[in-house]
Design a protein around this motif. Structure first.
Motif, PDB file in Angstrom:
ATOM      1  N   UNK A  74       7.207 -14.757   0.162  1.00 32.26           N
ATOM      2  CA  UNK A  74       7.639 -13.350  -0.519  1.00 32.26           C
ATOM      3  C   UNK A  74       8.629 -12.985   0.515  1.00 32.26           C
ATOM      4  N   UNK A  75       9.696 -12.119  -0.112  1.00 32.40           N
ATOM      5  CA  UNK A  75      10.307 -11.242   0.772  1.00 32.40           C
ATOM      6  C   UNK A  75      10.039  -9.950   0.162  1.00 32.40           C
ATOM      7  N   UNK A  76       9.630  -8.962   1.161  1.00 34.50           N
ATOM      8  CA  UNK A  76       9.283  -7.731   0.913  1.00 34.50           C
ATOM      9  C   UNK A  76       9.917  -6.585   1.632  1.00 34.50           C
ATOM     10  N   UNK A  77       9.730  -5.416   1.177  1.00 37.24           N
ATOM     11  CA  UNK A  77      10.388  -4.148   1.881  1.00 37.24           C
ATOM     12  C   UNK A  77       9.230  -3.159   1.810  1.00 37.24           C
ATOM     13  N   UNK A  78       8.868  -3.066   3.252  1.00 36.42           N
ATOM     14  CA  UNK A  78       7.732  -2.136   3.539  1.00 36.42           C
ATOM     15  C   UNK A  78       8.138  -1.073   4.290  1.00 36.42           C
ATOM     16  N   UNK A  79       7.687   0.389   3.636  1.00 33.54           N
ATOM     17  CA  UNK A  79       7.880   1.565   4.349  1.00 33.54           C
ATOM     18  C   UNK A  79       6.502   1.981   5.188  1.00 33.54           C
ATOM     19  N   UNK A  80       6.754   2.197   6.424  1.00 36.35           N
ATOM     20  CA  UNK A  80       5.970   2.449   7.172  1.00 36.35           C
ATOM     21  C   UNK A  80       5.984   3.681   8.147  1.00 36.35           C
ATOM     22  N   UNK A  81       5.089   4.449   8.581  1.00 39.28           N
ATOM     23  CA  UNK A  81       5.435   5.430   9.468  1.00 39.28           C
ATOM     24  C   UNK A  81       5.949   5.248  10.609  1.00 39.28           C
ATOM     25  N   UNK A  82       6.794   6.119  11.018  1.00 38.64           N
ATOM     26  CA  UNK A  82       7.776   5.888  12.248  1.00 38.64           C
ATOM     27  C   UNK A  82       7.070   5.478  13.488  1.00 38.64           C
ATOM     28  N   UNK A  83       5.575   5.769  13.554  1.00 31.30           N
ATOM     29  CA  UNK A  83       5.094   5.645  15.019  1.00 31.30           C
ATOM     30  C   UNK A  83       5.156   3.920  15.426  1.00 31.30           C
ATOM     31  N   UNK A  84       5.668   3.553  16.293  1.00 31.39           N
ATOM     32  CA  UNK A  84       5.984   2.328  16.881  1.00 31.39           C
ATOM     33  C   UNK A  84       4.578   1.668  16.686  1.00 31.39           C
ATOM     34  N   UNK A  85       3.818   2.071  17.213  1.00 31.38           N
ATOM     35  CA  UNK A  85       2.220   1.356  17.228  1.00 31.38           C
ATOM     36  C   UNK A  85       1.859   0.911  15.760  1.00 31.38           C
ATOM     37  N   UNK A  86       2.063   1.797  15.044  1.00 32.80           N
ATOM     38  CA  UNK A  86       1.761   1.549  13.295  1.00 32.80           C
ATOM     39  C   UNK A  86       2.281   0.140  13.127  1.00 32.80           C
ATOM     40  N   UNK A  87       3.704  -0.196  13.087  1.00 33.62           N
ATOM     41  CA  UNK A  87       4.293  -1.275  12.703  1.00 33.62           C
ATOM     42  C   UNK A  87       3.618  -2.584  13.688  1.00 33.62           C
ATOM     43  N   UNK A  88       3.452  -2.434  14.860  1.00 35.53           N
ATOM     44  CA  UNK A  88       2.780  -3.423  15.496  1.00 35.53           C
ATOM     45  C   UNK A  88       1.345  -3.857  14.904  1.00 35.53           C
ATOM     46  N   UNK A  89       0.652  -2.788  14.641  1.00 36.42           N
ATOM     47  CA  UNK A  89      -0.756  -2.694  14.174  1.00 36.42           C
ATOM     48  C   UNK A  89      -0.866  -3.588  12.750  1.00 36.42           C
ATOM     49  N   UNK A  90       0.269  -3.207  11.868  1.00 38.98           N
ATOM     50  CA  UNK A  90       0.419  -3.702  10.586  1.00 38.98           C
ATOM     51  C   UNK A  90       0.760  -5.110  10.636  1.00 38.98           C
ATOM     52  N   UNK A  91       1.745  -5.457  11.518  1.00 37.94           N
ATOM     53  CA  UNK A  91       1.831  -6.893  11.798  1.00 37.94           C
ATOM     54  C   UNK A  91       0.727  -7.727  12.203  1.00 37.94           C
ATOM     55  N   UNK A  92       0.211  -7.195  13.171  1.00 36.82           N
ATOM     56  CA  UNK A  92      -1.210  -7.640  13.580  1.00 36.82           C
ATOM     57  C   UNK A  92      -2.169  -8.037  12.394  1.00 36.82           C
ATOM     58  N   UNK A 126      -2.986  -4.674   2.167  1.00 33.72           N
ATOM     59  CA  UNK A 126      -2.046  -4.264   3.060  1.00 33.72           C
ATOM     60  C   UNK A 126      -1.780  -2.991   2.866  1.00 33.72           C
ATOM     61  N   UNK A 127      -1.403  -2.663   1.362  1.00 32.95           N
ATOM     62  CA  UNK A 127      -1.017  -1.511   0.962  1.00 32.95           C
ATOM     63  C   UNK A 127      -1.986  -0.261   1.005  1.00 32.95           C
ATOM     64  N   UNK A 128      -3.320  -0.588   1.474  1.00 27.15           N
ATOM     65  CA  UNK A 128      -4.505   0.269   1.566  1.00 27.15           C
ATOM     66  C   UNK A 128      -4.554   0.686   3.108  1.00 27.15           C
ATOM     67  N   UNK A 129      -3.430   0.035   3.949  1.00 35.02           N
ATOM     68  CA  UNK A 129      -3.474   0.600   5.140  1.00 35.02           C
ATOM     69  C   UNK A 129      -2.786   1.884   5.308  1.00 35.02           C
ATOM     70  N   UNK A 130      -3.478   2.756   6.243  1.00 34.89           N
ATOM     71  CA  UNK A 130      -3.004   4.201   5.979  1.00 34.89           C
ATOM     72  C   UNK A 130      -1.554   4.492   6.621  1.00 34.89           C
ATOM     73  N   UNK A 131      -1.109   3.469   7.560  1.00 30.69           N
ATOM     74  CA  UNK A 131       0.342   3.734   7.820  1.00 30.69           C
ATOM     75  C   UNK A 131       1.359   3.135   6.992  1.00 30.69           C
ATOM     76  N   UNK A 132       0.865   2.473   5.752  1.00 32.83           N
ATOM     77  CA  UNK A 132       1.740   1.745   4.816  1.00 32.83           C
ATOM     78  C   UNK A 132       2.084   2.828   3.744  1.00 32.83           C
TER      79      UNK A 132
END
Length: 225
Positions: free
Chosen positions: A149-167, A211-217
């Motif tokens: 899949x190619x997806x577009x995801x909106x994440x809160x701008x906190x850099x740690x949140x993006x790293x946590x989602x990817x992990x 993944x959608x249920x993650x707070x930062x997503x």
């Protein structure tokens, strides 16, 4: 050592190179960690060590145990095979290539001790297994295809949140590649375009819901399937 014997043993090495090359070409075609050169060198080295183990420097086979050096080849090839095994999250890659190096080493030993027919048969069986069984698996498991899949995801701008989602996605056995990032300061979020690859043995839609249920997503949309 007589010239005729030297020539005969040299032919064994050339045959080992040829048989190892057949397996190596198949691995190279799939862009595997170990390709043509590695398999050729393993086969030639195994055959050479087998010959040295049998004949030594004097060409006499009765005064030594021919299995001593050859047995160390079997042990040593394990270290080489381990170098082709990669861990990506919960996924292990390279096991088949490690096994192909192991069987190529065995083929080299077989040819090195003069069992030409057995070496050729083993090469044919190995090639058929690597080349044809993959297609058979797809027919036996028609539903078993990796989801891309190619997806577009909106994440809160906190850099740690993006790293946590990817992990988090990697822990779910999702292979992730970041295609682009756009910062939205006014909305206090970032838009991340990702390429996701989910194993055929996992429930892709359930993983996406998790993944959608993650707070930062904030939102996920599938752009391409």
């Amino acid at each position: 050592m007589e010239p005729v014997l030297i020539w005969h043993l040299t032919l064994r090495i050339f045959l080992a190179v040829l048989l190892g090359g057949v397996i190596g070409l198949e691995r190279s075609a799939g862009d595997r960690p170990a390709g043509l050169r590695t398999h050729v060198l393993v086969a030639a080295g195994s055959a050479l060590l087998m010959i040295v183990s049998i004949y030594g420097t004097d060409g006499v086979t009765q005064s030594r145990d021919p299995s001593r050096i050859a047995s160390q080849v079997v042990s040593g090839i394990g270290f080489l095979g381990a170098g082709t095994i990669l861990h990506e999250g919960m996924t292990v890659k390279g096991l088949t290539t490690a096994a192909s190096l192991w069987i190529v080493s065995a083929i080299g030993l077989t040819v090195g001790c003069g069992m030409y027919t057995l070496g050729v048969v083993a090469t044919v069986l190995t090639f058929v297994t690597l080349k044809l069984v993959r297609g058979l698996e797809k027919k036996v498991l028609p539903e078993g295809r990796n989801v891309k899949w190619k997806v577009r995801m909106l994440i809160s701008s906190n850099p740690d949140d993006m790293a946590n989602i990817l992990e988090y996605m990697r822990r779910l056995n999702v292979k992730v590649r970041v295609l682009g990032i756009t910062n939205h300061p006014a909305e206090n979020n970032i838009a991340v375009t990702l390429s996701l690859r989910i194993s055929k043995f996992d429930n892709a839609h359930q993983i996406l819901e998790n993944i959608k249920k993650q707070p930062a997503v904030e939102r996920i949309e599938i752009l391409e399937e």
